[in-house]
Write a protein that holds these residues in place. Sequence first.
Motif, PDB file in Angstrom:
ATOM      1  N   ALA A 128      56.137  39.519  51.803  1.00  0.00           N
ATOM      2  CA  ALA A 128      54.685  39.569  51.645  1.00  0.00           C
ATOM      3  C   ALA A 128      54.408  39.479  50.150  1.00  0.00           C
ATOM      4  O   ALA A 128      55.151  40.035  49.343  1.00  0.00           O
ATOM      5  N   VAL A 129      53.366  38.751  49.792  1.00  0.00           N
ATOM      6  CA  VAL A 129      53.032  38.555  48.385  1.00  0.00           C
ATOM      7  C   VAL A 129      51.579  38.958  48.146  1.00  0.00           C
ATOM      8  O   VAL A 129      50.678  38.509  48.863  1.00  0.00           O
ATOM      9  N   LEU A 130      51.364  39.810  47.158  1.00  0.00           N
ATOM     10  CA  LEU A 130      50.012  40.168  46.720  1.00  0.00           C
ATOM     11  C   LEU A 130      49.757  39.462  45.402  1.00  0.00           C
ATOM     12  O   LEU A 130      50.570  39.549  44.483  1.00  0.00           O
ATOM     13  N   GLU A 131      48.647  38.752  45.310  1.00  0.00           N
ATOM     14  CA  GLU A 131      48.280  38.095  44.060  1.00  0.00           C
ATOM     15  C   GLU A 131      47.160  38.889  43.408  1.00  0.00           C
ATOM     16  O   GLU A 131      46.157  39.195  44.044  1.00  0.00           O
ATOM     17  N   ARG A 155      43.687  39.981  45.057  1.00  0.00           N
ATOM     18  CA  ARG A 155      42.761  38.902  45.424  1.00  0.00           C
ATOM     19  C   ARG A 155      43.221  38.151  46.663  1.00  0.00           C
ATOM     20  O   ARG A 155      42.418  37.584  47.387  1.00  0.00           O
ATOM     21  N   LYS A 156      44.546  38.139  46.885  1.00  0.00           N
ATOM     22  CA  LYS A 156      45.083  37.392  48.011  1.00  0.00           C
ATOM     23  C   LYS A 156      46.362  38.060  48.476  1.00  0.00           C
ATOM     24  O   LYS A 156      47.184  38.482  47.668  1.00  0.00           O
ATOM     25  N   ALA A 157      46.519  38.167  49.797  1.00  0.00           N
ATOM     26  CA  ALA A 157      47.748  38.680  50.394  1.00  0.00           C
ATOM     27  C   ALA A 157      48.303  37.576  51.289  1.00  0.00           C
ATOM     28  O   ALA A 157      47.590  37.060  52.155  1.00  0.00           O
ATOM     29  N   THR A 158      49.558  37.203  51.052  1.00  0.00           N
ATOM     30  CA  THR A 158      50.178  36.133  51.820  1.00  0.00           C
ATOM     31  C   THR A 158      51.376  36.687  52.571  1.00  0.00           C
ATOM     32  O   THR A 158      52.285  37.265  51.966  1.00  0.00           O
ATOM     33  N   ALA A 159      51.370  36.508  53.892  1.00  0.00           N
ATOM     34  CA  ALA A 159      52.480  36.952  54.732  1.00  0.00           C
ATOM     35  C   ALA A 159      53.621  35.937  54.645  1.00  0.00           C
ATOM     36  O   ALA A 159      53.435  34.813  54.166  1.00  0.00           O
TER      37      ALA A 159
END
Length: 82
Positions: A35-38, A45-49
């Motif tokens: 999981a990546v939090l930007e 601003r953005k969470a990518t699974a």
Amino acid sequence: SVTDPYGAATTVAYDDGRVVFTAPARSGDGHRLTAVLELQDGLVRKATAGDGAVTGLEYGRPLAGHGPVVTKVASPLGAVTE
């Protein structure tokens, strides 16, 4: 890294405004979920699974004297909450 009571470690890495979480390897296929939090200005601003699904967050300052609060969340399927 963060280690649970069973000894499985989740790694946390910081890279140029991003926080990357990598789970322990799954039994069987060894795949590690991520999981990546930007971040921007210290705010998520953005969470990518790991499957590429993105949740976006927007912030506002609706009250004088208060810090930013979440004003909008957009889900990977297009649902929006304001």
